[in-house]
Design an enzyme around this catalytic site. Sequence first.
Site, short mmCIF file in Angstrom:
data_model
loop_
_atom_site.label_atom_id
_atom_site.label_comp_id
_atom_site.label_asym_id
_atom_site.label_seq_id
_atom_site.Cartn_x
_atom_site.Cartn_y
_atom_site.Cartn_z
NE ARG A 1 -4.23 -1.53 0.26
CZ ARG A 1 -4.35 -2.59 -0.54
NH1 ARG A 1 -3.40 -2.88 -1.42
NH2 ARG A 1 -5.40 -3.37 -0.46
CD GLU B 1 -3.17 3.40 -5.03
OE1 GLU B 1 -4.27 2.83 -5.16
OE2 GLU B 1 -2.14 2.82 -4.72
CG HIS C 1 -3.45 -0.46 -6.47
ND1 HIS C 1 -3.78 0.14 -5.28
CD2 HIS C 1 -3.45 -1.80 -6.21
CE1 HIS C 1 -3.96 -0.79 -4.35
NE2 HIS C 1 -3.76 -1.97 -4.90
O1 LIG Z 1 -4.02 -4.25 -3.86
C1 LIG Z 1 -4.74 -5.17 -4.08
C2 LIG Z 1 -5.31 -5.99 -3.07
O2 LIG Z 1 -5.14 -5.69 -1.87
O3 LIG Z 1 -5.98 -6.97 -3.43
#
Ligand SMILES: O=CC(=O)O
Length: 328
Positions: A245, A274, A292
């Site tokens: 993250r 984001e 992401h």
């Molecule tokens: O970032 C993606 C997830 O946490 O599945």
Amino acid sequence: MKASLDGSNQSGEKMAAMDELPLVLVHALPPFEISFKGRLQSRFQLIDSLDSTFAPHVSVLLCVGPSPVSSDTLRHLPSLQCIVGSSAGVDHIDLAECRRRGITVTNAGPSFCEDGADFAIGLLIDVLRRISAADRYVRAGLWPMKGDYPLGSKLGGKRVGIVGLGNIGSEIAKRLVAFGCRIAYNSRNKKSSVSFPYYANICNLAANSDILIICCALTKETHHLINKDVMTALGKEGVIINVGRGALINEKELVQCLEQGQIRGAGLDVFENEPDVPKELFELENVVLSPHKAIATPESFASLQELIVGNLEAFFSNKPLLSPVNLE
Ligand SMILES: O=CC(=O)O
């Protein structure tokens, strides 16, 4: 009363039959794939609103994507026993409240770990060997004008510190061992199942690594875990890859360290705010950026659907959940 995700009314016999299906409340931000919804509806009675008269009786919440599950959401669901998540990270769920109320939580870790790990390795090789930057060089027509592109460096033999040796971190380690890297790790606890060196202190891990790969859970404790001190310990030749993250790294300090050459480069799939990405990063040749998408492939999503159905069925038949999150 009938609850319906698409608002249609169902009546008579069909209603009576469906009312016998177990109730699942769906909490969905992104559009919910229609064929999967149909599959779920054949086994579960889906409801889609906290305001439904069914909400007080719901024992399972299916949380689609990063839809926030706050303590306020949970207050509407006094009978809730389980949250079936559809992401690897569960920082959008109030885990402290789940722990307090004894609500179990599942995640998408087993479905997403291989693709997430592949992507982390892709970012790493890209940063080390400058693949994206070389691509820009060729496309800009610079090869005939400026000649050979600067050398990138080899992955094999590097010391890689993995921050978070969970589903994704373990798959990353497996791949890097095959590349001939030396692995060490940091996580909440030392794992008896692996023989890699464990560093309880993140600065010590950084000081003994050429590369840090960040793939741990975002919690109060890990927020801005990677700060200027860690990057200084990693050193000028150090590379950071983040597929966890954005807020695991102090992004302002990361930008400064990259701009001032205090670390060598970074591969980033996640960001603090984001979809906003710090503009300074756009100017840097030693950074590879991605929106992401590390875990996202049609294959990982197909596997996720099986996992969701498996977790729901396990819950309603009192069997062990397939991918419980450790809330300790
Ligand atoms: O970032 C993606 C997830 O946490 O599945």
